[in-house]
Structures are given as C-alpha cells and as structure tokens.
Design an enzyme around this catalytic site. Structure first.
Site, PDB file in Angstrom:
ATOM      1  N   ARG A  26      81.869 -73.759  14.191  1.00  5.25           N
ATOM      2  CA  ARG A  26      82.099 -73.526  15.625  1.00  5.25           C
ATOM      3  C   ARG A  26      81.415 -74.601  16.481  1.00  5.25           C
ATOM      4  O   ARG A  26      80.909 -74.321  17.569  1.00  5.25           O
ATOM      5  CB  ARG A  26      81.588 -72.135  16.046  1.00  5.25           C
ATOM      6  CG  ARG A  26      82.262 -70.964  15.339  1.00  5.25           C
ATOM      7  CD  ARG A  26      83.729 -70.837  15.724  1.00  5.25           C
ATOM      8  NE  ARG A  26      84.325 -69.595  15.246  1.00  5.25           N
ATOM      9  CZ  ARG A  26      84.891 -69.434  14.049  1.00  5.25           C
ATOM     10  NH1 ARG A  26      84.954 -70.447  13.185  1.00  5.25           N
ATOM     11  NH2 ARG A  26      85.424 -68.273  13.708  1.00  5.25           N
ATOM     12  N   SER A  81      85.328 -63.254  18.888  1.00  8.45           N
ATOM     13  CA  SER A  81      83.903 -63.059  18.565  1.00  8.45           C
ATOM     14  C   SER A  81      83.058 -63.575  19.724  1.00  8.45           C
ATOM     15  O   SER A  81      83.217 -64.719  20.144  1.00  8.45           O
ATOM     16  CB  SER A  81      83.514 -63.857  17.314  1.00  8.45           C
ATOM     17  OG  SER A  81      84.290 -63.453  16.212  1.00  8.45           O
ATOM     18  N   GLU A 133      79.059 -67.528  21.108  1.00 10.85           N
ATOM     19  CA  GLU A 133      80.123 -68.480  20.767  1.00 10.85           C
ATOM     20  C   GLU A 133      80.953 -68.804  22.014  1.00 10.85           C
ATOM     21  O   GLU A 133      81.402 -69.932  22.211  1.00 10.85           O
ATOM     22  CB  GLU A 133      81.040 -67.871  19.688  1.00 10.85           C
ATOM     23  CG  GLU A 133      82.170 -68.804  19.304  1.00 10.85           C
ATOM     24  CD  GLU A 133      83.338 -68.121  18.606  1.00 10.85           C
ATOM     25  OE1 GLU A 133      83.155 -67.664  17.481  1.00 10.85           O
ATOM     26  OE2 GLU A 133      84.431 -68.081  19.202  1.00 10.85           O
TER      27      GLU A 133
HETATM   28  P1  FAD Z   1      89.719 -72.363  26.617  1.00 10.49           P
HETATM   29  O1  FAD Z   1      89.102 -71.015  26.568  1.00 10.49           O
HETATM   30  O2  FAD Z   1      90.650 -72.664  27.718  1.00 10.49           O
HETATM   31  O3  FAD Z   1      88.556 -73.445  26.596  1.00 10.49           O
HETATM   32  C1  FAD Z   1      87.477 -73.353  25.725  1.00 10.49           C
HETATM   33  C2  FAD Z   1      86.494 -74.512  25.999  1.00 10.49           C
HETATM   34  O4  FAD Z   1      87.112 -75.742  25.672  1.00 10.49           O
HETATM   35  C3  FAD Z   1      86.100 -74.632  27.475  1.00 10.49           C
HETATM   36  O5  FAD Z   1      84.786 -75.128  27.528  1.00 10.49           O
HETATM   37  C4  FAD Z   1      87.090 -75.650  28.023  1.00 10.49           C
HETATM   38  O6  FAD Z   1      86.588 -76.338  29.155  1.00 10.49           O
HETATM   39  C5  FAD Z   1      87.241 -76.574  26.835  1.00 10.49           C
HETATM   40  N1  FAD Z   1      88.577 -77.189  26.725  1.00 10.49           N
HETATM   41  C6  FAD Z   1      89.757 -76.545  26.576  1.00 10.49           C
HETATM   42  N2  FAD Z   1      90.753 -77.433  26.414  1.00 10.49           N
HETATM   43  C7  FAD Z   1      90.187 -78.653  26.477  1.00 10.49           C
HETATM   44  C8  FAD Z   1      90.705 -79.986  26.399  1.00 10.49           C
HETATM   45  N3  FAD Z   1      92.010 -80.229  26.218  1.00 10.49           N
HETATM   46  N4  FAD Z   1      89.837 -81.026  26.508  1.00 10.49           N
HETATM   47  C9  FAD Z   1      88.510 -80.797  26.690  1.00 10.49           C
HETATM   48  N5  FAD Z   1      87.968 -79.565  26.789  1.00 10.49           N
HETATM   49  C10 FAD Z   1      88.811 -78.511  26.685  1.00 10.49           C
HETATM   50  N6  FAD Z   1      88.331 -68.694  17.588  1.00 10.49           N
HETATM   51  C11 FAD Z   1      88.174 -69.063  16.311  1.00 10.49           C
HETATM   52  O7  FAD Z   1      87.619 -70.134  16.018  1.00 10.49           O
HETATM   53  N7  FAD Z   1      88.598 -68.271  15.296  1.00 10.49           N
HETATM   54  C12 FAD Z   1      89.213 -67.091  15.504  1.00 10.49           C
HETATM   55  O8  FAD Z   1      89.588 -66.407  14.555  1.00 10.49           O
HETATM   56  C13 FAD Z   1      89.392 -66.676  16.857  1.00 10.49           C
HETATM   57  N8  FAD Z   1      89.971 -65.484  17.127  1.00 10.49           N
HETATM   58  C14 FAD Z   1      90.132 -65.085  18.424  1.00 10.49           C
HETATM   59  C15 FAD Z   1      90.750 -63.859  18.673  1.00 10.49           C
HETATM   60  C16 FAD Z   1      90.939 -63.420  19.973  1.00 10.49           C
HETATM   61  C17 FAD Z   1      91.609 -62.078  20.213  1.00 10.49           C
HETATM   62  C18 FAD Z   1      90.505 -64.225  21.056  1.00 10.49           C
HETATM   63  C19 FAD Z   1      90.749 -63.773  22.467  1.00 10.49           C
HETATM   64  C20 FAD Z   1      89.901 -65.444  20.823  1.00 10.49           C
HETATM   65  C21 FAD Z   1      89.686 -65.892  19.496  1.00 10.49           C
HETATM   66  N9  FAD Z   1      89.065 -67.119  19.197  1.00 10.49           N
HETATM   67  C22 FAD Z   1      88.926 -67.523  17.888  1.00 10.49           C
HETATM   68  C23 FAD Z   1      88.537 -67.961  20.285  1.00 10.49           C
HETATM   69  C24 FAD Z   1      89.602 -68.881  20.943  1.00 10.49           C
HETATM   70  O9  FAD Z   1      90.893 -68.402  20.715  1.00 10.49           O
HETATM   71  C25 FAD Z   1      89.501 -70.307  20.422  1.00 10.49           C
HETATM   72  O10 FAD Z   1      88.218 -70.822  20.660  1.00 10.49           O
HETATM   73  C26 FAD Z   1      90.543 -71.230  21.083  1.00 10.49           C
HETATM   74  O11 FAD Z   1      90.535 -72.480  20.458  1.00 10.49           O
HETATM   75  C27 FAD Z   1      90.316 -71.403  22.574  1.00 10.49           C
HETATM   76  O12 FAD Z   1      91.413 -72.089  23.079  1.00 10.49           O
HETATM   77  P2  FAD Z   1      91.749 -72.085  24.624  1.00 10.49           P
HETATM   78  O13 FAD Z   1      92.858 -73.040  24.840  1.00 10.49           O
HETATM   79  O14 FAD Z   1      91.974 -70.707  25.107  1.00 10.49           O
HETATM   80  O15 FAD Z   1      90.387 -72.669  25.205  1.00 10.49           O
HETATM   81  N1  EPU Z   2      81.352 -56.103  10.024  1.00  6.92           N
HETATM   82  C1  EPU Z   2      80.738 -54.886  10.267  1.00  6.92           C
HETATM   83  N2  EPU Z   2      81.024 -54.253  11.453  1.00  6.92           N
HETATM   84  C2  EPU Z   2      81.868 -54.781  12.374  1.00  6.92           C
HETATM   85  C3  EPU Z   2      82.463 -56.022  12.130  1.00  6.92           C
HETATM   86  C4  EPU Z   2      82.188 -56.670  10.938  1.00  6.92           C
HETATM   87  O1  EPU Z   2      79.982 -54.386   9.455  1.00  6.92           O
HETATM   88  O2  EPU Z   2      82.059 -54.121  13.410  1.00  6.92           O
HETATM   89  C5  EPU Z   2      81.059 -56.788   8.733  1.00  6.92           C
HETATM   90  C6  EPU Z   2      81.951 -56.277   7.600  1.00  6.92           C
HETATM   91  O3  EPU Z   2      81.170 -56.210   6.451  1.00  6.92           O
HETATM   92  C7  EPU Z   2      82.976 -57.369   7.428  1.00  6.92           C
HETATM   93  C8  EPU Z   2      82.180 -58.612   7.823  1.00  6.92           C
HETATM   94  O4  EPU Z   2      81.314 -58.164   8.856  1.00  6.92           O
HETATM   95  O5  EPU Z   2      83.431 -57.449   6.116  1.00  6.92           O
HETATM   96  C9  EPU Z   2      83.037 -59.763   8.316  1.00  6.92           C
HETATM   97  O6  EPU Z   2      83.903 -59.278   9.336  1.00  6.92           O
HETATM   98  P1  EPU Z   2      85.281 -60.033   9.663  1.00  6.92           P
HETATM   99  O7  EPU Z   2      86.036 -60.310   8.417  1.00  6.92           O
HETATM  100  O8  EPU Z   2      85.984 -59.258  10.726  1.00  6.92           O
HETATM  101  O9  EPU Z   2      84.812 -61.422  10.221  1.00  6.92           O
HETATM  102  P2  EPU Z   2      83.673 -61.845  11.245  1.00  6.92           P
HETATM  103  O10 EPU Z   2      82.596 -62.514  10.498  1.00  6.92           O
HETATM  104  O11 EPU Z   2      83.286 -60.686  12.109  1.00  6.92           O
HETATM  105  C10 EPU Z   2      84.648 -64.219  11.611  1.00  6.92           C
HETATM  106  C11 EPU Z   2      84.962 -65.107  12.756  1.00  6.92           C
HETATM  107  C12 EPU Z   2      86.300 -64.739  13.360  1.00  6.92           C
HETATM  108  C13 EPU Z   2      87.372 -64.914  12.287  1.00  6.92           C
HETATM  109  C14 EPU Z   2      87.038 -63.997  11.111  1.00  6.92           C
HETATM  110  C15 EPU Z   2      87.971 -64.219   9.936  1.00  6.92           C
HETATM  111  C16 EPU Z   2      82.875 -65.846  13.707  1.00  6.92           C
HETATM  112  C17 EPU Z   2      81.895 -65.726  14.822  1.00  6.92           C
HETATM  113  N3  EPU Z   2      83.919 -65.036  13.759  1.00  6.92           N
HETATM  114  O12 EPU Z   2      84.479 -62.897  12.127  1.00  6.92           O
HETATM  115  O13 EPU Z   2      86.567 -65.643  14.416  1.00  6.92           O
HETATM  116  O14 EPU Z   2      88.636 -64.592  12.786  1.00  6.92           O
HETATM  117  O15 EPU Z   2      85.693 -64.290  10.640  1.00  6.92           O
HETATM  118  O16 EPU Z   2      87.683 -65.444   9.337  1.00  6.92           O
HETATM  119  O17 EPU Z   2      82.680 -66.672  12.817  1.00  6.92           O
HETATM  120  C18 EPU Z   2      86.267 -65.996  16.762  1.00  6.92           C
HETATM  121  O18 EPU Z   2      85.609 -67.000  16.456  1.00  6.92           O
HETATM  122  O19 EPU Z   2      86.496 -65.667  17.938  1.00  6.92           O
HETATM  123  C19 EPU Z   2      86.793 -65.136  15.688  1.00  6.92           C
HETATM  124  C20 EPU Z   2      87.467 -64.013  15.922  1.00  6.92           C
END
Ligand code: FAD
Ligand code: EPU
Length: 336
Positions: A162, A236, A332
């Site tokens: 991240r 997250s 994050e």
């Molecule tokens: P924004 O929120 O618009 O911007 C994020 C940051 O980047 C800000 O600081 C912004 O200024 C900057 N930025 C954006 N675009 C640019 C650009 N073109 N040039 C320079 N700076 C820029 N993230 C994960 O890594 N893994 C996941 O599994 C994951 N799951 C998610 C699930 C949900 C339901 C939600 C709501 C979010 C999740 N995220 C996850 C977080 C998010 O989706 C990612 O970080 C995504 O890449 C953000 O993209 P965005 O376009 O919305 O960025």
């Molecule tokens: N867990 C709990 N309670 C909860 C949630 C999770 O006990 O309420 C424990 C469980 O044991 C579970 C483990 O945590 O098995 C891992 O949970 P999960 O698979 O949901 O993944 P995570 O570690 O919570 C991370 C990323 C997610 C990504 C998933 C899948 C980060 C901060 N988050 O979540 O990314 O989608 O793994 O790879 O690394 C994001 O960055 O926004 C995001 C959603």
C-alpha cells in the site's frame, strides 16, 4: 473544461461525505490539465479519481481536478506478454473486465476494486494475492510545478505494501496520466489466497480460467464488503500492521487465536480486522458513523456522518487496539 465554484463533493467520494470544494474542474487530456494548473497559485490542488480512498474531514479550500483521461491501447507485444496502456481516468474494474475479455492475464485477482486506473499505482493496490507491482510496466506523470512529463518504471515507483513514491517522497507533486501493464498471453493462475481457493471450490469450477478467478473474487468481495453505492465507505480504513516474530509470539501466548501471516522478511503481518473485532468494534454504530458488521476493517457512513465523525471513530479504534495489543494501526485512507 469548465471551472465550477463552491460545489459539494458528495457525489465524488465513496464515503459520501458532504463537504464543499472552493473550485472544481475535470480534464480529459494533458493539455487541459496543464491549462488548469497555475504553479504559483497559493491554493492547493487535489487530483481526484473515483474518490474511493479518501476521507474529507473539512471543506477543501482549493481546486479539485477530476481525472477523465480515457483510452486503452496495446502498445507492443512479444511471445509472452502484451503491454497495455490505459488512461488514468479509466474505471479500474471496467479495465479489468476488458483485459479478461481479451484474454490478457494478470489483473483478474484485482476485480471489483473501485476507483480509477490512475490511482492504482498510488498505493500499489492489492487483493487476493496480487498487487499492481506484479503486472506494472511503466507510468507517465505530469509534474505540477515544472509542467513537464516524466516516465516512471517499476524501480522508480518503489512500490511496497500500500505504498509508492507518489504517497511519500513525491506526495502531491505529480499527476499520473496513464499506466502501462505487462499482461500475460498465457495465464499463470494465482489462487493461493485461502478465501479464493474456498470460493472456487464452492463454485465447482471444473476448468480454471481468468474469468472464473474474477467471478470468484467478485463473489467474495460482494459477500463482505459494503457496496459504496449503498453504504459510504473507502474499503479497508487501516493497513494490516507488521510486527516482529518475537512480538507475534508474545501476543500469541496471550491471544492464541490471533491471525497473522509470515512475511518474506521473517516478520509477521497481523489481520487488523481481527484486532479491531477483538476490541468489540465490529458492527458498532454511533450516529451515522460505524464499523461494518461483516468486515471490521471497513468504517462506514450510514447516511449523513461528517468526515470528522468517521475520523474520530478511527482514532478511538486506533487507541483501543494500541491499549489491548500494543500494536499501532496506520490509516490506509487518505485524510484530507
Ligand atoms: P481516489 O480516492 O480518487 O484518490 C486516492 C489518492 O490518490 C488521493 O490522494 C488522490 O489525490 C490521489 N490520486 C488519484 N488519482 C491520481 C492521479 N491520476 N495522479 C496523482 N494522484 C492521484 N484498495 C486496495 O488496494 N485493495 C482493495 O481490495 C480495495 N478494496 C476496496 C473496496 C471498497 C469497497 C472501496 C470503497 C475501496 C477499496 N480499495 C481497495 C481502495 C480504493 O479503491 C483504491 O485505493 C483505489 O485505487 C482508489 O482509486 P480512486 O480513483 O478512487 O482514488
Ligand atoms: N478478520 C477478522 N474479523 C474481521 C475481518 C477480518 O477476524 O472483521 C480476519 C479473518 O481471520 C480473515 C482475515 O482477517 O481471515 C483477513 O481478512 P480478509 O481476507 O477480509 O482481508 P483483510 O486483511 O481484512 C486485505 C486488504 C483488502 C483486500 C483483502 C483481500 C488491507 C488493509 N486490506 O483485507 O484491501 O481486498 O485483503 O486481499 O491490506 C483495501 O485496501 O481497501 C482492501 C479492501
């Protein structure tokens, strides 16, 4: 290319926080971007993609620039790989689906992550065993002060969990305008993530494909992550913290069910969701700010929560995890 004044950013952030931006404009190419940026202006600029990794805690007294640079092109190929360049304003999940349709492998595990292509390198997005760095080739970025274009290869981005140079060393200096991915013609499947393996079994997939992996990831995500169109959130809220092996052993003695994974450097990555759940926050709600009932790592806005209320809740969570486990969580989500 119209500049709007004093507009609500509620439709532009997945937390659905209702704050105002002093000015707002969209750009569809580098020329428009360049025209909009005034290097000597005292007011800050904020680049916005899908707004899915941002928490606004106050009105933004500056210019918000929404990236709308579109286009997906194959720029070269060899026996093993295709090199696909995507405009920073392309929707990430639509891009993933396009790659799957064309049988370009590598991004299927990253299905259904909200936001735009341009933000994907910002925090090296990751899910289900894959990170952007695994498929990244190059990106182009516009320097806001110099008004010149730079290319960054994998090394120059210095990706971590991240993390990238754009979040730290070059924070707020560049606008990412396009990203080129190196995708495989013949897939190498990654089903190492426990939940993914289980879901594929449940789906009774006979022949593994990038489409079936994508479907499995979509199923898992839909079952536990709140849909931002229904409940405001930014995924997250905290990172999963890293602790030494020694600290992990001490914690494990006191909390035998603690969830942790070994890292290549010998340290342990703890599941922040588990730590937060153990502190009793899962399903907690105060006003419209809450901690999701299916995934404790996700903070939510049930309707009209203020950014400050979500932030204050995150602070309470952080303090309680620190007190109970002596582990310090790091946010994050980008706090503005
Ligand atoms: P924004 O929120 O618009 O911007 C994020 C940051 O980047 C800000 O600081 C912004 O200024 C900057 N930025 C954006 N675009 C640019 C650009 N073109 N040039 C320079 N700076 C820029 N993230 C994960 O890594 N893994 C996941 O599994 C994951 N799951 C998610 C699930 C949900 C339901 C939600 C709501 C979010 C999740 N995220 C996850 C977080 C998010 O989706 C990612 O970080 C995504 O890449 C953000 O993209 P965005 O376009 O919305 O960025
Ligand atoms: N867990 C709990 N309670 C909860 C949630 C999770 O006990 O309420 C424990 C469980 O044991 C579970 C483990 O945590 O098995 C891992 O949970 P999960 O698979 O949901 O993944 P995570 O570690 O919570 C991370 C990323 C997610 C990504 C998933 C899948 C980060 C901060 N988050 O979540 O990314 O989608 O793994 O790879 O690394 C994001 O960055 O926004 C995001 C959603």
């Amino acid at each position: 290319m119209q500049i709007q004044e004093n507009i609500s950013l509620k439709p532009y952030n997945s937390f659905a926080i209702d704050i105002k931006a002093r000015s707002f404009a969209s750009f569809g190419d580098i020329e428009e971007l360049s025209e909009l940026i005034t290097p000597n202006s005292k007011l800050p600029t904020l680049i916005l993609g899908g707004g899915s990794n941002i928490l606004f805690t106050q009105d933004f007294n500056g210019l918000v620039l929404k990236n709308e640079i579109k286009g997906i092109v194959k720029i070269k190929e060899d026996d093993e790989f295709v090199y696909i360049q995507a405009g920073a304003g392309e929707n990430w999940h639509q891009f993933v689906l396009y790659c799957i349709e064309n049988e370009w492998a590598g991004v299927e595990n990253l299905s259904l992550i909200p936001g735009c292509v341009g933000a994907s390198p910002m925090q090296n997005i990751g899910a289900y065993g894959v990170e952007i760095k695994d498929v990244f080739h190059e990106l182009k970025a516009f320097h806001k002060k110099e008004k010149t274009n730079y290319a960054f290869d994998l090394k120059a981005c210095d990706f971590g969990y991240r993390e990238s140079v754009f979040k730290r060393k070059y924070k707020d200096e560049f606008v990412i305008t396009n990203v080129t991915f190196r995708l495989r013609k013949q897939p190498v499947f990654n089903t190492s993530y426990g939940a993914l393996e289980q879901e594929l079994e449940k789906m009774e997939v006979k022949e593994l494909s990038i489409k079936s992996i994508s479907d499995a990831v979509i199923n898992i995500r839909s079952s536990k992550l709140p849909n931002p169109n229904e409940i405001g959130n930014a995924g997250s809220f905290f990172k999963n913290p890293e602790v030494s092996n020694e600290q992990f052993s001490i914690l494990q003695k006191e909390f035998p069910s603690i969830v942790g994974y070994v890292l290549s450097n010998g340290n342990m990555k703890l599941a922040a969701g588990w730590l937060i759940e153990q502190c009793g926050w899962k399903g907690y709600r105060k006003g419209d700010a809450g901690c999701h009932a299916m995934q404790a790592l996700v903070l939510v806005n049930y309707g009209n929560a203020k950014g400050e209320e979500i932030y204050n809740l995150s602070e309470e969570i952080l303090q309680s995890v620190k007190e109970k486990f002596a582990v310090i969580l790091e946010r994050e989500v980008n706090i503005i």
